[in-house]
Design a protein around this motif. Structure first.
Motif, PDB file in Angstrom:
ATOM      1  N   ALA A  59       6.872  -8.064 -10.007  1.00  0.00           N
ATOM      2  CA  ALA A  59       7.514  -6.532  -8.753  1.00  0.00           C
ATOM      3  C   ALA A  59       8.126  -5.830 -10.081  1.00  0.00           C
ATOM      4  CB  ALA A  59       8.652  -7.343  -8.032  1.00  0.00           C
ATOM      5  N   THR A  60       8.609  -5.912 -10.898  1.00  0.00           N
ATOM      6  CA  THR A  60       9.159  -5.127 -11.585  1.00  0.00           C
ATOM      7  C   THR A  60       7.710  -4.223 -12.896  1.00  0.00           C
ATOM      8  OG1 THR A  60      10.493  -6.659 -13.692  1.00  0.00           O
ATOM      9  CG2 THR A  60      11.254  -6.237 -11.261  1.00  0.00           C
ATOM     10  N   GLU A  61       7.084  -5.426 -13.456  1.00  0.00           N
ATOM     11  CA  GLU A  61       6.462  -4.969 -13.922  1.00  0.00           C
ATOM     12  C   GLU A  61       5.638  -3.525 -13.586  1.00  0.00           C
ATOM     13  OE1 GLU A  61       2.572  -8.061 -13.281  1.00  0.00           O
ATOM     14  OE2 GLU A  61       3.592  -7.740 -15.617  1.00  0.00           O
ATOM     15  N   ALA A  62       4.446  -2.400 -14.570  1.00  0.00           N
ATOM     16  CA  ALA A  62       3.759  -1.990 -14.194  1.00  0.00           C
ATOM     17  C   ALA A  62       1.963  -1.999 -14.114  1.00  0.00           C
ATOM     18  CB  ALA A  62       3.546  -0.652 -14.857  1.00  0.00           C
ATOM     19  N   HIS A  63       1.781  -1.471 -13.154  1.00  0.00           N
ATOM     20  CA  HIS A  63       0.888  -2.174 -11.948  1.00  0.00           C
ATOM     21  C   HIS A  63      -0.376  -0.904 -12.859  1.00  0.00           C
ATOM     22  CE1 HIS A  63       1.524  -6.230 -10.415  1.00  0.00           C
ATOM     23  NE2 HIS A  63       2.819  -5.494 -10.409  1.00  0.00           N
ATOM     24  N   ASP A  64      -1.697  -1.000 -12.895  1.00  0.00           N
ATOM     25  CA  ASP A  64      -2.471   0.205 -13.486  1.00  0.00           C
ATOM     26  C   ASP A  64      -3.180   0.102 -13.007  1.00  0.00           C
ATOM     27  OD1 ASP A  64      -0.463   1.958 -15.831  1.00  0.00           O
ATOM     28  OD2 ASP A  64      -0.582   0.220 -17.018  1.00  0.00           O
ATOM     29  N   VAL A  65      -3.786   0.738 -12.051  1.00  0.00           N
ATOM     30  CA  VAL A  65      -5.399   0.520 -11.549  1.00  0.00           C
ATOM     31  C   VAL A  65      -5.745   1.835 -11.205  1.00  0.00           C
ATOM     32  CG1 VAL A  65      -4.412  -1.987 -10.547  1.00  0.00           C
ATOM     33  CG2 VAL A  65      -3.578   0.620  -9.358  1.00  0.00           C
ATOM     34  N   THR A  66      -6.902   1.308 -10.904  1.00  0.00           N
ATOM     35  CA  THR A  66      -8.444   2.332 -10.735  1.00  0.00           C
ATOM     36  C   THR A  66      -9.186   2.757  -9.133  1.00  0.00           C
ATOM     37  OG1 THR A  66      -8.133   3.221 -13.104  1.00  0.00           O
ATOM     38  CG2 THR A  66     -10.133   3.796 -11.481  1.00  0.00           C
ATOM     39  N   ALA A  67      -8.514   3.407  -8.695  1.00  0.00           N
ATOM     40  CA  ALA A  67      -9.312   2.744  -7.212  1.00  0.00           C
ATOM     41  C   ALA A  67      -9.236   3.694  -6.103  1.00  0.00           C
ATOM     42  CB  ALA A  67      -8.553   1.762  -5.913  1.00  0.00           C
ATOM     43  N   THR A  68      -9.644   3.763  -5.223  1.00  0.00           N
ATOM     44  CA  THR A  68     -10.186   5.351  -4.149  1.00  0.00           C
ATOM     45  C   THR A  68      -9.066   5.385  -2.861  1.00  0.00           C
ATOM     46  OG1 THR A  68     -11.403   4.304  -2.347  1.00  0.00           O
ATOM     47  CG2 THR A  68     -12.350   5.285  -4.717  1.00  0.00           C
ATOM     48  N   THR A  69      -8.176   4.233  -2.830  1.00  0.00           N
ATOM     49  CA  THR A  69      -6.594   4.015  -2.128  1.00  0.00           C
ATOM     50  C   THR A  69      -5.801   3.027  -2.800  1.00  0.00           C
ATOM     51  OG1 THR A  69      -8.548   2.204  -0.468  1.00  0.00           O
ATOM     52  CG2 THR A  69      -9.149   4.346   0.229  1.00  0.00           C
ATOM     53  N   PHE A  70      -4.933   2.983  -2.112  1.00  0.00           N
ATOM     54  CA  PHE A  70      -4.118   1.938  -2.541  1.00  0.00           C
ATOM     55  C   PHE A  70      -2.873   1.396  -1.597  1.00  0.00           C
ATOM     56  CE2 PHE A  70      -5.467   5.016  -5.718  1.00  0.00           C
ATOM     57  CZ  PHE A  70      -5.429   4.385  -7.229  1.00  0.00           C
ATOM     58  N   ILE A  71      -2.073   0.422  -1.183  1.00  0.00           N
ATOM     59  CA  ILE A  71      -1.246  -0.198  -0.476  1.00  0.00           C
ATOM     60  C   ILE A  71      -0.926  -0.814  -1.032  1.00  0.00           C
ATOM     61  CG2 ILE A  71      -1.008  -0.956   1.956  1.00  0.00           C
ATOM     62  CD1 ILE A  71      -3.486  -0.241   2.525  1.00  0.00           C
ATOM     63  N   ALA A  72       0.678  -0.056  -1.717  1.00  0.00           N
ATOM     64  CA  ALA A  72       1.718  -0.809  -2.013  1.00  0.00           C
ATOM     65  C   ALA A  72       2.875  -1.554  -0.545  1.00  0.00           C
ATOM     66  CB  ALA A  72       2.356   0.017  -2.525  1.00  0.00           C
TER      67      ALA A  72
END
Length: 278
Positions: A59-72
């Motif tokens: 939960a606390t780490e940085a999530h680096d992702v490449t995408a067109t859409t994101f839902i958190a």
């Protein structure tokens, strides 16, 4: 967050957890998750049932992702155990879904899901996953028209079961839908299709995100609460917002009236009320 047809890298922090364990026991969520559509257009969901008694690294780490859409999504449980099956976002028919609210009458909803032949889609115990299964069944009945299926499914819920709130986000590889219903909770939209050269940095008490690429590239965002530094528009009660692959925005109040069996806060169990008003 929807960036249209363009793949963009973004960094998400799902929770800024305090160091004190006593504070964590009160403030840590019951689950955190991030769903994206990556370079190959395939949906990928990363989630963990993070709580104070578990490792909070996810939960606390940085999530680096490449995408067109994101839902958190950050979960405060109202229904179902603290496990991966009950953690948002959910994945069905290559679509990603997250929900904030409470739907009761689960026996009637289960009967409807079985009648529509989608009971196998429900792996956990949450009302949210059941709502998603109902939408999936309706979208199938409408030959893949997600918007029509969403209106059909939520309309059935509004007529047949008690509802406190159904605020939701639903995404395919190309499109995103956001619904606020009824007026119980707020939901916000941010139109950054004409960015003003400022790096995208948005932060709420629960979720933080930023992207250097969205300094110059257009995007549209949704959030359950205004995030700092931007001009968020409140979505109207009953309003469905659709953003397509070219970031064209269509809005329509599809549910002008409240649910037939509208629940108030006093109608909720203590656990459900706490999840909605943490």
């Amino acid at each position: 967050m929807h960036a249209g047809r363009r793949l963009v890298p973004a960094t998400f922090w799902l929770l800024d957890a305090p160091d004190n364990l006593a504070e964590q026991s009160r403030q840590n969520p019951d689950g955190t998750g991030l769903g994206v559509f990556g370079p190959d257009g395939v949906a990928v969901v990363h989630k963990e049932p993070v709580a104070a008694w578990r490792d909070c690294e996810f939960a606390t780490e940085a999530h680096d992702v490449t995408a067109t859409t994101f839902i958190a999504h950050v979960r405060y449980a109202s229904t179902g155990a603290l496990d991966v099956a009950n953690t948002h976002p959910f994945l069905q028919d290559d679509r990603i879904f997250a929900h904030n609210g409470v739907v009761e009458g689960l026996d009637a909803l289960d009967d409807r899901i079985r009648e529509l032949g989608v009971a196998d889609l429900v792996e956990g115990q949450t009302d949210s996953e059941r709502v998603f299964a109902l939408i999936t069944a309706a979208a199938r009945a409408h030959h893949g028209d997600v918007g029509a299926g969403l209106v059909d499914a939520i309309g059935w819920l509004a007529d047949n079961v008690p509802i406190y709130a159904v605020n939701l986000l639903l995404s395919t590889a190309t499109d995103m839908w956001a619904l606020r219903y009824p007026d119980t909770h707020e939901l916000y939209a941010l139109d950054r299709r004409h960015p003003d050269e400022r790096r995208l940095r948005v932060r709420s008490p629960r979720i933080r995100a930023e992207s250097e690429h969205l300094t110059t590239h257009p995007s549209v965002l949704f959030a359950s609460e205004p995030m700092d530094g931007e001009r968020w528009r409140p979505i109207e009660p009953g309003e469905l917002v659709h953003v397509d692959a070219d970031l064209r925005i269509n809005t329509q109040v599809v549910f002008p009236d409240p649910p037939r069996h509208l629940l108030r806060r006093d109608d909720l169990s203590a656990k459900a009320a706490a999840s909605q008003h943490a």
